[in-house]
Design a protein around this motif. Structure first.
Motif, PDB file in Angstrom:
ATOM      1  N   LEU B  13       2.658   1.978  -1.434  1.00 13.85           N
ATOM      2  CA  LEU B  13       3.476   3.180  -0.917  1.00 13.85           C
ATOM      3  C   LEU B  13       5.042   2.855  -1.499  1.00 13.85           C
ATOM      4  N   ILE B  86      -4.467   3.376   4.168  1.00  9.83           N
ATOM      5  CA  ILE B  86      -3.634   4.663   4.007  1.00  9.83           C
ATOM      6  C   ILE B  86      -4.433   5.427   2.992  1.00  9.83           C
ATOM      7  N   ARG B  87      -5.136   6.553   3.586  1.00  5.82           N
ATOM      8  CA  ARG B  87      -5.886   7.500   2.583  1.00  5.82           C
ATOM      9  C   ARG B  87      -4.761   8.354   1.818  1.00  5.82           C
ATOM     10  N   ASN B  88      -3.635   8.829   2.816  1.00  6.43           N
ATOM     11  CA  ASN B  88      -2.841   9.502   2.078  1.00  6.43           C
ATOM     12  C   ASN B  88      -1.567   9.365   3.146  1.00  6.43           C
ATOM     13  N   ASP B  89      -0.351   9.644   2.499  1.00  3.66           N
ATOM     14  CA  ASP B  89       1.064   9.493   3.245  1.00  3.66           C
ATOM     15  C   ASP B  89       1.700  10.788   3.316  1.00  3.66           C
ATOM     16  N   ARG B  90       1.305  11.878   2.702  1.00  2.97           N
ATOM     17  CA  ARG B  90       1.778  13.196   2.975  1.00  2.97           C
ATOM     18  C   ARG B  90       0.731  14.174   2.674  1.00  2.97           C
ATOM     19  N   PRO B  91       0.025  14.657   3.670  1.00  2.00           N
ATOM     20  CA  PRO B  91       0.057  14.581   5.035  1.00  2.00           C
ATOM     21  C   PRO B  91      -0.408  13.193   5.167  1.00  2.00           C
ATOM     22  N   LEU B 220       2.619  22.152   5.085  1.00  2.00           N
ATOM     23  CA  LEU B 220       3.286  21.459   4.053  1.00  2.00           C
ATOM     24  C   LEU B 220       4.026  22.215   2.963  1.00  2.00           C
TER      25      LEU B 220
END
Lengths: 101, 437
Positions: B13, B86-91, B220
């Motif tokens: 990230l 971590i699949r996604n950070d945003r979301p 979002l």
């Protein structure tokens, strides 16, 4: 956890380096999107709302990517891209995150 | 898709979007002069992480992973999480690797996270958090968290919570969404009151057939007032005595990242029925139609379709309870074991609205099966511990397959079940690889 002393020491050392060298490696680099035609358009249009991580974990057909872009506008509050921009973004997504990639 | 492509740590990230990583890990927001002005909780967290005070924090460039951490092998934390994918950070969407699902109650620091929108600001006064109950009720209610805690019986239950899209990565062609492998599931010890008791105080009208849940998480797109997701459950599920309004998790106040200070837990159904940051339950006189209830979201084809089919929306129906499933939590995949020596294989099993009745494992690609010892749940919806002892007959490559059977005789399939446009309900058998020497 590591020893507190070691950590403190490292922190002091690294702070010294930071002061001297400033911030290295700070480029956002299009959130890890691969280089190629459409990289800028894709980054600019998609990451206003979400990060690139939801893009880079996919392998979709052209049809599915097309649906995703429509869904983003119809259901998720995305702005409508000019049609030539949309085509550039769609081509980029299929090239880098398509079934063959 | 390779594991390397999927599995990301906070270090990655930082490589991709350092300012965002800063914000996620330490609450550090970049100021206009591009210095990350650390203060309050963010500064405390970073000081704890590096193990001492940071005298020049004001000057510390934003988006720079502190070197004390960059040089250590262990990853530091994102919302207090450790060892998480971590699949996604945003979301923010975080998956638990199978070996970390081994404890009977999944620790908060390893518990998966699924969000459709942003994470709201933490409330300064949790007791004043207000829940509205309205719609098809005789007496609409506004209850503070303090009132929920004092006016209704408090219960604590162990219940598993699983994302409807857990296992999505197994479908081909790849459906849209986070490419969860096996770990968008966890077993929490939830403290709260029964939703039933609250609905009874409001007085359900005979027209009440469904709930519609609303939360405080921002969309979002940033559009104010737009719900990120608003799903619900049939009224019978809302009245089921294990469906809770939850303010505690594993003996602690419900953490912000898990929906604190107040959420629904409707175990056995897709996790999205368990609304986080709960502000309102709208009792409906029809199936709820908020975001996440319509179109293709959290819906399955009414009749089976071929992989990759384009399914008209009118042929899709809302997902019901989650299917029977199990996970192998020990040993980890790709472990070396000794041939001719018995060892334990273990994990957990769960089955939506049902109990798991039998558990089997195979080490010969499903040709023969060994019955595992299976423990009962401590309460309904608790996942069930299973253990088997296995001896691999000779050196070489083996796979362990695990298969749960529920109390109606329904089993996990060996292959990925019916393809659907958004990739829900993959309950195929979990497999691990072992090398015997």
């Amino acid at each position: 956890m590591r020893g507190r002393k070691l950590r403190t020491g490292l922190a002091c050392a690294c702070l010294g380096l930071m002061m001297a060298g400033g911030a290295s490696g700070q480029t956002s680099d299009f959130g890890g999107l691969p280089a190629g035609p459409g990289q800028l358009e894709t980054f600019g249009n998609c990451t206003a709302c979400h990060s690139t991580m939801i893009i880079t974990q996919q392998n979709f057909s052209r049809r599915t990517w097309d649906e995703v872009l429509t869904w983003m506008v119809e259901d998720q509050g995305m702005w409508e891209m000019p049609s030539e921009t949309r085509q550039i973004v769609l081509d980029y997504l299929v090239t880098h995150f398509g079934p063959e990639s | 898709m390779s594991d390397q492509k999927e599995e990301r740590g906070l270090r990655e990230l930082y490589d991709q979007d350092p300012e965002r990583a800063d914000y996620l890990a330490f609450g550090r927001k970049t100021e206009t002069d591009r210095r990350g002005f650390l203060k309050g909780a963010g500064l405390t967290a970073m000081m704890l992480a590096v193990g001492g005070a940071i005298p020049f924090a004001r000057n510390m460039p934003s988006g720079l992973i502190p070197s004390a951490l960059a040089d250590t092998p262990e990853d530091f934390t994102l919302f207090g999480k450790t060892g998480i994918i971590i699949r996604n950070d945003r979301p923010v969407n975080l998956e638990t690797p199978a070996p970390l699902l081994d404890p009977d109650v999944t620790p908060i620091e390893n518990f998966f996270v699924r969000n459709n929108g942003g994470v709201p600001e933490a409330t300064a006064d949790p007791e004043a958090w207000t829940l509205t109950i309205d719609g098809e009720v005789d007496n609409p209610l506004q209850l503070t968290l303090a009132q929920l805690q004092s006016d209704f019986e408090t219960v604590t239950l162990r219940m598993q919570l699983e994302c409807g899209g857990n296992g999505r990565a197994g479908f081909n062609p790849s459906p849209r969404g986070n490419q969860w492998a096996i770990g968008a599931v966890g077993n929490g010890e939830w403290t709260g009151c029964r939703l039933r008791d609250v609905l009874q105080q409001a007085g359900l009208k005979s027209s009440a057939v469904y709930t519609g849940h609303y939360g405080a998480d921002p969309h979002l797109s940033g559009e104010p007032g737009r719900p990120s997701i608003s799903r619900g459950v049939p009224i019978d599920k809302a009245l089921e005595p294990h469906t809770l309004l939850v303010w505690g998790m594993n003996g602690e106040p419900l953490p912000l990242i898990h929906g604190g200070p107040l959420r629904v837990v409707a175990a056995g159904w897709p996790g999205s029925c368990s609304q986080k940051w709960l502000t309102r339950i709208w009792v409906r006189d029809q199936e709820h139609d908020g975001p996440g209830m319509t179109g293709l979201s959290y819906r399955m084809p009414r009749n089976p379709v071929p992989p990759g089919a384009e399914v008209p929306h009118e042929d899709m129906v809302v997902m019901g309870p989650m299917p029977v499933k199990s996970v192998i939590t020990f040993p980890d995949t790709l472990t070396d074991v000794r041939a001719d020596e018995a060892f334990e294989v273990r994990g957990h099993a769960w089955a939506g609205e049902h109990e798991v009745q039998a558990m089997h494992v195979s080490y010969d690609f499903g040709a023969t099966w060994v019955e595992a010892e299976l423990e009962p749940p401590t309460n309904r919806y608790d996942w069930q511990r299973w253990r088997a002892r296995i001896t691999l007959p000779a050196a070489g490559y083996y796979e362990i397959w695990a298969r749960a059977t529920d109390d109606t005789g329904v089993m996990q399939p060996a292959v990925v079940p019916g393809w659907n446009p958004r990739g829900y309900g993959n309950n195929s058998q979990h497999r691990i690889a072992l090398n015997a020497a």
